[in-house]
Design a protein around this motif. Structure first.
Motif, mmCIF file in Angstrom:
data_model
loop_
_atom_site.group_PDB
_atom_site.id
_atom_site.type_symbol
_atom_site.label_atom_id
_atom_site.label_comp_id
_atom_site.label_asym_id
_atom_site.label_seq_id
_atom_site.Cartn_x
_atom_site.Cartn_y
_atom_site.Cartn_z
ATOM 1 N N ARG A 215 -4.879 4.347 -8.785
ATOM 2 C CA ARG A 215 -6.081 4.636 -7.986
ATOM 3 C C ARG A 215 -7.076 3.484 -8.048
ATOM 4 N NH1 ARG A 215 -6.776 10.977 -9.410
ATOM 5 N NH2 ARG A 215 -5.306 11.751 -7.856
ATOM 6 N N LYS A 216 -7.220 2.890 -9.227
ATOM 7 C CA LYS A 216 -8.121 1.739 -9.374
ATOM 8 C C LYS A 216 -7.630 0.571 -8.526
ATOM 9 C CE LYS A 216 -10.222 -1.241 -12.892
ATOM 10 N NZ LYS A 216 -9.947 -2.501 -12.283
ATOM 11 N N LYS A 217 -6.324 0.315 -8.551
ATOM 12 C CA LYS A 217 -5.747 -0.773 -7.767
ATOM 13 C C LYS A 217 -5.945 -0.517 -6.276
ATOM 14 C CE LYS A 217 -3.471 -3.933 -9.438
ATOM 15 N NZ LYS A 217 -3.985 -5.278 -9.637
ATOM 16 N N GLN A 218 -5.799 0.726 -5.849
ATOM 17 C CA GLN A 218 -5.990 1.061 -4.441
ATOM 18 C C GLN A 218 -7.462 0.863 -4.046
ATOM 19 O OE1 GLN A 218 -4.408 5.064 -4.385
ATOM 20 N NE2 GLN A 218 -2.523 4.379 -3.403
ATOM 21 N N LYS A 219 -8.346 1.223 -4.934
ATOM 22 C CA LYS A 219 -9.780 1.092 -4.651
ATOM 23 C C LYS A 219 -10.173 -0.384 -4.585
ATOM 24 C CE LYS A 219 -14.265 2.609 -6.352
ATOM 25 N NZ LYS A 219 -14.957 3.277 -7.451
ATOM 26 N N ASP A 220 -9.616 -1.189 -5.488
ATOM 27 C CA ASP A 220 -9.955 -2.613 -5.552
ATOM 28 C C ASP A 220 -9.398 -3.396 -4.377
ATOM 29 O OD1 ASP A 220 -11.284 -2.125 -7.886
ATOM 30 O OD2 ASP A 220 -9.713 -2.931 -9.194
ATOM 31 N N GLY A 221 -8.276 -2.906 -3.864
ATOM 32 C CA GLY A 221 -7.796 -3.759 -2.884
ATOM 33 C C GLY A 221 -6.827 -3.652 -1.931
ATOM 34 N N TYR B 16 -4.705 4.040 -13.090
ATOM 35 C CA TYR B 16 -4.494 2.619 -12.806
ATOM 36 C C TYR B 16 -4.161 2.404 -11.325
ATOM 37 C CZ TYR B 16 -2.467 -2.039 -12.881
ATOM 38 O OH TYR B 16 -2.189 -3.350 -12.606
ATOM 39 N N HIS C 243 0.838 -1.206 0.000
ATOM 40 C CA HIS C 243 0.000 0.000 0.000
ATOM 41 C C HIS C 243 0.873 1.256 0.000
ATOM 42 C CE1 HIS C 243 -3.371 2.626 0.759
ATOM 43 N NE2 HIS C 243 -2.729 3.137 1.785
ATOM 44 N N GLN D 275 2.368 1.797 -3.414
ATOM 45 C CA GLN D 275 1.387 2.370 -4.335
ATOM 46 C C GLN D 275 1.239 3.869 -4.091
ATOM 47 O OE1 GLN D 275 -2.063 -0.044 -3.499
ATOM 48 N NE2 GLN D 275 -1.656 -1.419 -5.213
#
Length: 151
Positions: free
Chosen positions: A145-151, A143, A68, A71
């Motif tokens: 931000r999407k990865k952080q949101k997903d998981g 990308y 995390h 990221q």
């Protein structure tokens, strides 16, 4: 039988203490990486995270937290690069407009030089390159931000 039980109990306690020490060492590395990140020392923070991954492969929770943090570092770095590239793109855009106006005037007067035309072409290429860089960095930010949101 009793000695075997005592030996087994001691072994389990030693292993548990060893894992606790390793976990606290892994957490210390993560804390150090986090401190470096807050200070803006991204290379040092990245080195701590790499060390954490190599030295403590079984510290799963700490590694998740490190992922995390990594990221967050990548997001921050991409945002900074995008801001710099966008500023430069604006400057190059103004320069291109000025050169285009001058070349158009010189063409109309039949005094345009090959050097002017070459400079205009190079400035266009630089602008296009910066646009591509901005688009790529924007996609990278989306990308992450999407990865952080997903998981």
């Amino acid at each position: 039988m009793r000695q075997l039980f005592l030996l087994l109990a001691c072994t389990v306690m030693l292993i548990a203490c060893g894992n606790s020490d390793k976990q606290s060492e892994a957490n210390a590395l993560l804390t150090k990486a986090s401190d470096y990140f807050t200070e803006g020392k991204y290379a040092e923070a990245r080195a701590c995270i790499d060390s954490l991954r190599k030295i403590y492969p079984n510290a799963i929770d700490t590694r998740k937290k490190a992922l995390h943090l990594q990221q967050e570092m990548e997001l921050k770095r991409a945002q900074q690069e995008l801001a710099e590239a966008d500023s430069l793109l604006q400057l190059v855009g103004h320069d291109l407009d000025y050169q285009q106006t001058k070349v158009d005037r010189d063409k109309a007067a039949l005094t345009a030089t090959p050097e002017e035309l070459t400079m205009l072409t190079r400035t266009r290429m630089k602008r296009d390159s910066l646009r591509t860089k901005c688009e790529t960095l924007g996609a990278k930010i989306r990308y992450i931000r999407k990865k952080q949101k997903d998981g």
